[in-house]
Design a protein around this motif. Sequence first.
Motif, PDB file in Angstrom:
ATOM      1  N   GLY A  44       0.895  -1.461  -0.096  1.00  0.00           N
ATOM      2  CA  GLY A  44       0.065  -0.071   0.063  1.00  0.00           C
ATOM      3  C   GLY A  44       0.754   1.263   0.004  1.00  0.00           C
ATOM      4  O   GLY A  44       0.386   2.490  -0.026  1.00  0.00           O
ATOM      5  N   GLY A  45       2.336   1.156  -0.032  1.00  0.00           N
ATOM      6  CA  GLY A  45       3.123   2.314   0.044  1.00  0.00           C
ATOM      7  C   GLY A  45       3.423   2.985  -1.231  1.00  0.00           C
ATOM      8  O   GLY A  45       3.105   2.260  -2.139  1.00  0.00           O
ATOM      9  N   HIS A  71      -4.489   4.276   3.238  1.00  0.00           N
ATOM     10  CA  HIS A  71      -3.257   3.444   2.900  1.00  0.00           C
ATOM     11  C   HIS A  71      -1.997   4.357   3.251  1.00  0.00           C
ATOM     12  O   HIS A  71      -1.490   5.346   2.561  1.00  0.00           O
ATOM     13  CB  HIS A  71      -3.040   3.273   1.362  1.00  0.00           C
ATOM     14  CG  HIS A  71      -4.110   2.581   0.775  1.00  0.00           C
ATOM     15  ND1 HIS A  71      -5.610   2.690   0.690  1.00  0.00           N
ATOM     16  CD2 HIS A  71      -3.949   1.139   0.560  1.00  0.00           C
ATOM     17  CE1 HIS A  71      -6.286   1.874   0.324  1.00  0.00           C
ATOM     18  NE2 HIS A  71      -5.319   0.888   0.049  1.00  0.00           N
ATOM     19  N   PRO A  72      -1.782   4.408   4.572  1.00  0.00           N
ATOM     20  CA  PRO A  72      -0.537   5.195   5.380  1.00  0.00           C
ATOM     21  C   PRO A  72       0.635   5.122   4.308  1.00  0.00           C
ATOM     22  O   PRO A  72       1.073   3.733   4.010  1.00  0.00           O
ATOM     23  CB  PRO A  72      -0.481   4.612   6.435  1.00  0.00           C
ATOM     24  CG  PRO A  72      -1.804   4.042   6.924  1.00  0.00           C
ATOM     25  CD  PRO A  72      -2.313   3.443   5.692  1.00  0.00           C
ATOM     26  N   GLY A  73       1.366   5.942   3.935  1.00  0.00           N
ATOM     27  CA  GLY A  73       2.421   5.894   3.237  1.00  0.00           C
ATOM     28  C   GLY A  73       2.294   5.959   1.684  1.00  0.00           C
ATOM     29  O   GLY A  73       3.249   6.375   0.794  1.00  0.00           O
ATOM     30  N   ALA A  74       0.997   5.857   1.238  1.00  0.00           N
ATOM     31  CA  ALA A  74       0.649   5.950  -0.291  1.00  0.00           C
ATOM     32  C   ALA A  74       0.521   7.547  -0.629  1.00  0.00           C
ATOM     33  O   ALA A  74      -0.031   8.311   0.046  1.00  0.00           O
ATOM     34  CB  ALA A  74      -0.493   5.255  -0.479  1.00  0.00           C
ATOM     35  N   THR A  75       0.939   7.996  -1.770  1.00  0.00           N
ATOM     36  CA  THR A  75       0.544   9.398  -2.182  1.00  0.00           C
ATOM     37  C   THR A  75       0.194   9.136  -3.661  1.00  0.00           C
ATOM     38  O   THR A  75       0.756   8.569  -4.448  1.00  0.00           O
ATOM     39  CB  THR A  75       2.141  10.179  -2.114  1.00  0.00           C
ATOM     40  OG1 THR A  75       2.774   9.902  -1.113  1.00  0.00           O
ATOM     41  CG2 THR A  75       1.769  11.454  -2.581  1.00  0.00           C
ATOM     42  N   VAL A  76      -0.927   9.960  -3.927  1.00  0.00           N
ATOM     43  CA  VAL A  76      -1.582   9.905  -5.115  1.00  0.00           C
ATOM     44  C   VAL A  76      -1.522  11.254  -5.729  1.00  0.00           C
ATOM     45  O   VAL A  76      -1.737  12.351  -5.007  1.00  0.00           O
ATOM     46  CB  VAL A  76      -3.142   9.701  -4.996  1.00  0.00           C
ATOM     47  CG1 VAL A  76      -3.664   9.507  -6.343  1.00  0.00           C
ATOM     48  CG2 VAL A  76      -3.632   8.099  -4.298  1.00  0.00           C
TER      49      VAL A  76
END
Lengths: 270, 287
Positions: A44-45, A71-76
């Motif tokens: 999820g990162g 989703h901690p750590g994910a960047t969109v």
Amino acid sequence: MADQRHRAALAAALAVCALAGACASAPSASAPSASAAPGSPPPGGGRITVLAAASLTEAFTTLGDRFEAAHPGATVTFSFAASSTLATQITAGAPADVFASAGTEAMDAVTAARRVDPSAPPSLIARTTMAVAVPAANPARITALADLARPRTKLALCAPTVPCGAAARTVLAKAGLTVTPVTEEANVKAVLTTVRLGEVDAGIVYVTDVHAAGAAVRHVPVPDAVNTSVGYPLAVLAHAPNPVLAREFVAFVRSAEGTAALTAAGFTRP
Amino acid sequence: MSRIRPSVTSSPLTSPSLTSPSTTHRPRITWPLAVPATAGALFLLIPLAALLLRAPWRHLPGILTGTGALGALRLSLLCATAATLCSLALGVPLAWVLARTDHPATTVLRALVTLPLVLPPVVGGVALLLALGRTGLVGRHLATWFGVSLPFTTAAVVVAETFVAMPFLVITVEGALRSADRDLEEAAATLGSGPFATFRRVTLPLAAPGLLAGGVLAWARALGEFGATITFAGNFPDVTRTMPLTVYLALESDPDAAVALSLVLLATSVAVLALLRGTWMAPGTGR
């Protein structure tokens, strides 16, 4: 003298490095995700780039925030533009993970260029229909679609090559109206902006854009009989730098939560 | 055309040919300069070469006749020329005021009038809409008093291009006016010439090379103008869709056509600049 020469050489070398650095920095913006992609990214990162139709701006921005929260750590990262522009960028090799287009034509072009991940073919996530947007003050007193054909009415449309422009022309043709727009904008948000600023009397946009503009514009409905609907296909792109997270994002958009967010923005189910 | 060079007050920048004898020998090209110079030249030339190499030469005639390119080119040339004339009419007097007054307010004014240089053109277009649009600060009155509405007209293209291009002319002409010989103006005044006659018959001829350079710079900037135009003037064939807007729209559907159209714009501007080369490219006329 020798010292001066050295300093000059150093300065020149620095300048060249700075130049090279500046030149190299543009493509490397996506490097972290590229390096994380093939192996085993943290679940999820990482980071994904989503190219989406301008009309999805508000809905997808909300979806992106919720996805990041889940989703901690994910960047969109989003890039919103006319779907046709985005299709051209993807075909030219833009390093993106997910594509959501307005209408199937842009997605078809991307599919034909073998830029869609074959294991996850595009599928519709939402639909919208066309609407007339008029400035809040409604200077030309437009209350129905037919009013657009009145002489001296300033009308803004999307260019015919852009999905919203093609759909607007379909509506006008079905209604048997002949209009002369004063401007053909490159995407639906540009049409909305001219309406919002009161520079035109009306613009034909997606009903969801009228929804997104809130009190700044007034909604004049297009009758169902002459309206046309536009579907939004969503796909993971081939060569996506972060295919794992890209698939998670697509699943999230299709989930009950994602559908709810799209419905809240005025979209209908596909 | 005859060129009057400022004599005593000239800086090394303005006329290299008139500098002191000690530097008349040809300077040797040293590598700390040659390397970045080569890099700089390549940096500018490689994208142009790429454009030429990737151009769809075979389909060029079809693209040019099929995409409204000729109408757009005509509109572009017309609007850029009109914008240059407007810039000259308004910008030269403005440059004179900036060059000949020493009030603290002049410094502020100079900073303000050159602001469009750093303003993103799209923001310039929004500013023009807020000022001259149908509901704008001034535009509101234009609409009620004269029934004039600027946006979405060819005049709006000229306004947008002038807004973006005029600062280039103003700073170029101001530099030329500053380096022009004030003694000649004073001599004219002593001989009984009025201020405007002095400006017209002494100052302007002295600054002629700078005027030409500024005009060419403004014209080139106006020809390539995109952001302010698409925001303020809109985008409609033969009315407001200039070449840069046509290129932008072509990119949506047919990148090949966009490349071909860019080449036409490039070729046209190169042709015009080449015509002016004799006077413009000569050294010592830049400022």
